[in-house]
Design a protein around this motif. Sequence first.
Motif, mmCIF file in Angstrom:
data_model
loop_
_atom_site.group_PDB
_atom_site.id
_atom_site.type_symbol
_atom_site.label_atom_id
_atom_site.label_comp_id
_atom_site.label_asym_id
_atom_site.label_seq_id
_atom_site.Cartn_x
_atom_site.Cartn_y
_atom_site.Cartn_z
ATOM 1 N N UNK A 5 0.827 -1.198 0.000
ATOM 2 C CA UNK A 5 0.000 0.000 0.000
ATOM 3 C C UNK A 5 0.870 1.261 0.000
ATOM 4 N N UNK A 6 1.912 1.276 0.822
ATOM 5 C CA UNK A 6 2.817 2.425 0.877
ATOM 6 C C UNK A 6 3.566 2.594 -0.446
ATOM 7 N N UNK A 7 3.945 1.490 -1.072
ATOM 8 C CA UNK A 7 4.620 1.562 -2.370
ATOM 9 C C UNK A 7 3.689 2.126 -3.440
ATOM 10 N N UNK A 8 2.430 1.702 -3.418
ATOM 11 C CA UNK A 8 1.458 2.224 -4.382
ATOM 12 C C UNK A 8 1.252 3.725 -4.196
ATOM 13 N N UNK A 9 1.158 4.169 -2.953
ATOM 14 C CA UNK A 9 1.006 5.601 -2.682
ATOM 15 C C UNK A 9 2.238 6.356 -3.158
ATOM 16 N N UNK A 10 3.415 5.818 -2.894
ATOM 17 C CA UNK A 10 4.653 6.464 -3.330
ATOM 18 C C UNK A 10 4.760 6.552 -4.845
ATOM 19 N N UNK A 11 4.387 5.488 -5.538
ATOM 20 C CA UNK A 11 4.438 5.505 -7.004
ATOM 21 C C UNK A 11 3.435 6.498 -7.586
ATOM 22 N N UNK A 12 2.235 6.539 -7.022
ATOM 23 C CA UNK A 12 1.247 7.505 -7.494
ATOM 24 C C UNK A 12 1.718 8.935 -7.260
ATOM 25 N N UNK A 13 2.282 9.202 -6.084
ATOM 26 C CA UNK A 13 2.750 10.547 -5.786
ATOM 27 C C UNK A 13 3.930 10.925 -6.682
ATOM 28 N N UNK A 14 4.859 10.005 -6.887
ATOM 29 C CA UNK A 14 6.016 10.299 -7.741
ATOM 30 C C UNK A 14 5.594 10.528 -9.187
ATOM 31 N N UNK A 15 4.676 9.702 -9.680
ATOM 32 C CA UNK A 15 4.185 9.885 -11.052
ATOM 33 C C UNK A 15 3.424 11.192 -11.196
ATOM 34 N N UNK A 16 2.636 11.537 -10.184
ATOM 35 C CA UNK A 16 1.895 12.792 -10.216
ATOM 36 C C UNK A 16 2.801 14.003 -10.220
ATOM 37 N N UNK A 17 3.841 13.978 -9.400
ATOM 38 C CA UNK A 17 4.784 15.106 -9.364
ATOM 39 C C UNK A 17 5.549 15.199 -10.678
ATOM 40 N N UNK A 18 5.936 14.051 -11.238
ATOM 41 C CA UNK A 18 6.655 14.076 -12.515
ATOM 42 C C UNK A 18 5.773 14.674 -13.617
ATOM 43 N N UNK A 19 4.493 14.290 -13.638
ATOM 44 C CA UNK A 19 3.589 14.836 -14.643
ATOM 45 C C UNK A 19 3.284 16.309 -14.402
ATOM 46 N N UNK A 20 3.282 16.740 -13.149
ATOM 47 C CA UNK A 20 3.064 18.157 -12.860
ATOM 48 C C UNK A 20 4.170 19.037 -13.432
ATOM 49 N N UNK A 21 5.349 18.494 -13.564
ATOM 50 C CA UNK A 21 6.488 19.267 -14.059
ATOM 51 C C UNK A 21 6.617 19.245 -15.576
ATOM 52 N N UNK A 22 5.692 18.597 -16.268
ATOM 53 C CA UNK A 22 5.726 18.529 -17.721
ATOM 54 C C UNK A 22 5.189 19.833 -18.326
ATOM 55 N N UNK A 23 5.550 20.141 -19.589
ATOM 56 C CA UNK A 23 5.167 21.435 -20.162
ATOM 57 C C UNK A 23 3.757 21.493 -20.751
ATOM 58 N N UNK A 24 3.079 20.356 -20.910
ATOM 59 C CA UNK A 24 1.771 20.370 -21.567
ATOM 60 C C UNK A 24 0.649 20.351 -20.540
ATOM 61 N N UNK A 25 -0.439 21.017 -20.868
ATOM 62 C CA UNK A 25 -1.535 21.192 -19.928
ATOM 63 C C UNK A 25 -2.201 19.873 -19.554
ATOM 64 N N UNK A 26 -2.432 18.988 -20.509
ATOM 65 C CA UNK A 26 -3.089 17.722 -20.209
ATOM 66 C C UNK A 26 -2.256 16.887 -19.243
ATOM 67 N N UNK A 27 -0.941 16.905 -19.397
ATOM 68 C CA UNK A 27 -0.067 16.158 -18.490
ATOM 69 C C UNK A 27 -0.123 16.747 -17.083
ATOM 70 N N UNK A 28 -0.231 18.059 -16.984
ATOM 71 C CA UNK A 28 -0.357 18.694 -15.668
ATOM 72 C C UNK A 28 -1.663 18.278 -15.000
#
Length: 113
Positions: A5-28
């Motif tokens: 469960x903790x690994x799933x939360x960590x992967x979701x948070x890491x993927x979300x932060x990585x996508x937030x830093x992308x230049x396109x609006x849909x990825x954000x």
Amino acid sequence: MEIVFATAIGLLAASGIWLLLRPRTFQVIMGLSLLSYAVNLFIFAMGRLIAARAPVIDAAKGANPALYADPLPQALILTAIVIGFATTALFLVVLLASRGLSGTDHVDGKEQP
């Protein structure tokens, strides 16, 4: 179960932060959604991860409260899911309007080469 469960939360948070830093609006927008899912799972885990137990304590039977799940985080998560869905729909409408007006879907408004 807690490690998975903790690994799933960590992967979701890491993927979300990585996508937030992308230049396109849909990825954000997708990054915000993944990050909200990670926060929802984290709040859900605060109510104890117990399988096949009743969420409400029956005081008449003298049950041990440590063996039961807390129903408050579950109710908060249901509310957060509905609000998150509505917010994502609003963001997508704003994305489409912004793309129609500016002709690009980059966050900074500049087309990348």
